[in-house]
Scaffold this active site. Structure first.
Site, PDB file in Angstrom:
ATOM      1  N   ARG A 174       0.833  -1.208   0.000  1.00  0.00           N
ATOM      2  CA  ARG A 174       0.000   0.000   0.000  1.00  0.00           C
ATOM      3  C   ARG A 174       0.866   1.256   0.000  1.00  0.00           C
ATOM      4  O   ARG A 174       0.561   2.243  -0.677  1.00  0.00           O
ATOM      5  CB  ARG A 174      -0.912  -0.024   1.225  1.00  0.00           C
ATOM      6  CG  ARG A 174      -1.839   1.168   1.327  1.00  0.00           C
ATOM      7  CD  ARG A 174      -2.686   1.090   2.591  1.00  0.00           C
ATOM      8  NE  ARG A 174      -3.578   2.234   2.693  1.00  0.00           N
ATOM      9  CZ  ARG A 174      -3.793   2.915   3.804  1.00  0.00           C
ATOM     10  NH1 ARG A 174      -3.174   2.583   4.920  1.00  0.00           N
ATOM     11  NH2 ARG A 174      -4.622   3.936   3.818  1.00  0.00           N
ATOM     12  N   HIS A 201       0.751   4.474  -2.595  1.00  0.00           N
ATOM     13  CA  HIS A 201       0.535   5.860  -2.171  1.00  0.00           C
ATOM     14  C   HIS A 201       1.704   6.746  -2.573  1.00  0.00           C
ATOM     15  O   HIS A 201       1.523   7.942  -2.810  1.00  0.00           O
ATOM     16  CB  HIS A 201       0.298   5.919  -0.663  1.00  0.00           C
ATOM     17  CG  HIS A 201      -1.088   5.546  -0.264  1.00  0.00           C
ATOM     18  ND1 HIS A 201      -1.884   6.343   0.531  1.00  0.00           N
ATOM     19  CD2 HIS A 201      -1.843   4.461  -0.576  1.00  0.00           C
ATOM     20  CE1 HIS A 201      -3.068   5.764   0.700  1.00  0.00           C
ATOM     21  NE2 HIS A 201      -3.064   4.619   0.039  1.00  0.00           N
ATOM     22  N   ASN A 228      -2.951   9.238   4.339  1.00  0.00           N
ATOM     23  CA  ASN A 228      -1.763   8.462   4.663  1.00  0.00           C
ATOM     24  C   ASN A 228      -1.568   8.186   6.156  1.00  0.00           C
ATOM     25  O   ASN A 228      -0.599   7.531   6.543  1.00  0.00           O
ATOM     26  CB  ASN A 228      -0.512   9.175   4.132  1.00  0.00           C
ATOM     27  CG  ASN A 228      -0.461   9.205   2.623  1.00  0.00           C
ATOM     28  OD1 ASN A 228      -1.021   8.327   1.959  1.00  0.00           O
ATOM     29  ND2 ASN A 228       0.195  10.216   2.069  1.00  0.00           N
ATOM     30  N   HIS A 256      -5.972  -5.930  -3.136  1.00  0.00           N
ATOM     31  CA  HIS A 256      -6.939  -5.948  -2.045  1.00  0.00           C
ATOM     32  C   HIS A 256      -7.117  -7.342  -1.469  1.00  0.00           C
ATOM     33  O   HIS A 256      -7.842  -7.511  -0.491  1.00  0.00           O
ATOM     34  CB  HIS A 256      -8.308  -5.463  -2.558  1.00  0.00           C
ATOM     35  CG  HIS A 256      -8.577  -4.034  -2.235  1.00  0.00           C
ATOM     36  ND1 HIS A 256      -9.717  -3.386  -2.645  1.00  0.00           N
ATOM     37  CD2 HIS A 256      -7.871  -3.109  -1.543  1.00  0.00           C
ATOM     38  CE1 HIS A 256      -9.703  -2.128  -2.220  1.00  0.00           C
ATOM     39  NE2 HIS A 256      -8.583  -1.946  -1.558  1.00  0.00           N
ATOM     40  N   ASP A 272      -4.161 -14.279  -3.263  1.00  0.00           N
ATOM     41  CA  ASP A 272      -4.857 -15.210  -4.136  1.00  0.00           C
ATOM     42  C   ASP A 272      -5.967 -14.490  -4.898  1.00  0.00           C
ATOM     43  O   ASP A 272      -6.109 -13.275  -4.784  1.00  0.00           O
ATOM     44  CB  ASP A 272      -5.427 -16.389  -3.332  1.00  0.00           C
ATOM     45  CG  ASP A 272      -6.305 -15.942  -2.166  1.00  0.00           C
ATOM     46  OD1 ASP A 272      -6.941 -14.873  -2.275  1.00  0.00           O
ATOM     47  OD2 ASP A 272      -6.353 -16.658  -1.149  1.00  0.00           O
TER      48      ASP A 272
END
Length: 314
Positions: free
Chosen positions: A65, A69, A97, A181, A240
């Site tokens: 992540r 960003h 953030n 995600h 996955d």
């Protein structure tokens, strides 16, 4: 990763995103950039990253992540790593953030690299390598990272308010990258509006499975700002294709997830990759998209600098 500021019209967001993607520039980057100046770079980064991921696998999502960003504000220049000073509030302290974590891992990796190759490797390159290694260490894909980025000298909190999640608004490259995600967690506060006041009349987002809404409400009260929830329920620590199966069932946690079902191209991709038989295809697509994202607005040559420490401009 982060919610989109829904006060910004979708068309504007789409235009901003298209502009950012047009800034992809891999000129000057190459996988063997440090072959002569820091031949041990990738082994040092991998070994140091592995020490932390082995103890705390959830850091993998956080480090991935962080790379996102960084790249979507001023490009992949390590600016998200810079700490605020008395004269400047940096990206790190901007609202989107504030929930980022794992900065200490980047600092420790940078220190280990500096011992081997002082003053040669940028923090931007280290962040790109750490994100790759973090994913592969939890049995996700790996990829060759083009290197040679330089570090930016500007980090502004206001600019970071426009951070765009890289898997939104109907671009097939982004839906592939959005598979990130599949790992990690978010806070109840990020979906409060979606659960309790979607259109301002105390309603829930109708695009969500009602049973999923009920389950989330049991975990997240309207005032809950601290509890965490899995972004990919039941599979949040495994890289996955379960994320796509979740989205197909209308159980994506964020509006950006739900948006993938509203466009023919991204919807087809979600459907195709919603079963385990599509794992290798997804891994390949994700790796390709990560390389493309990592090339956004890179600084090369004499631009920028090579920071001595990642949290401060030289």
């Amino acid at each position: 990763y982060t919610r989109i500021n829904m006060a910004i019209p979708k068309l504007v967001l789409a235009s901003i995103l298209l502009f950012v993607l047009q800034q992809v520039n891999s000129q000057g980057l190459k996988a063997d950039f440090y072959k002569k100046t820091c031949p041990s770079l990738e082994s040092v980064v991998h070994a140091t990253t592995a020490r932390y991921i082995s103890r705390m696998p959830s850091l993998a999502a956080a480090l991935l992540r962080m790379h996102f960003h960084d790249c979507f504000i001023r490009g992949c220049d390590g600016s998200v790593l810079i700490s605020s000073t008395s004269n400047n509030t940096a990206e790190k302290d901007s609202i989107p953030n504030l929930s980022l974590r794992g900065f200490q891992v980047i600092d420790i990796v940078k220190s280990a690299v500096e011992k081997q190759c002082p003053g040669r490797v940028s923090c931007a390159d280290i962040l790109a390598l750490v994100a790759r290694d973090a994913v592969s260490l939890i049995n996700g894909p790996s990829w060759s990272v083009p290197l040679g980025r330089r570090d930016g000298r500007v980090s502004n909190a206001t600019e970071a308010l426009l951070v765009i999640v890289p898997f939104s608004w109907y671009n097939i490259m982004l839906v592939r990258t959005g598979g990130g995600h599949t790992i990690g967690f978010s806070q109840c506060s990020t979906i409060r509006t979606r659960l309790y006041n979607f259109t301002g009349v105390g309603d829930s987002d109708p695009s969500m499975d009602p049973n999923y809404v009920s389950a989330l409400k049991r975990k997240c009260s309207p005032t809950d700002k601290t509890s965490i929830i899995q972004m990919d329920p039941g599979s949040s620590q495994f890289f996955d294709v379960n994320y796509y199966a979740t989205v197909e069932k209308r159980r994506g946690l964020f509006q950006s997830d739900a948006a993938l079902l509203t466009n023919n191209e991204t919807n087809a991709y979600v459907t195709k990759h919603s079963t385990s038989s599509a794992t290798m295809s997804f891994f390949k697509d994700f790796a390709t998209s990560m390389v493309k994202m990592g090339n956004i607005q890179v600084l090369t040559g004499s631009a920028g600098e090579i920071r001595r420490i990642c949290s401060a401009i030289n």
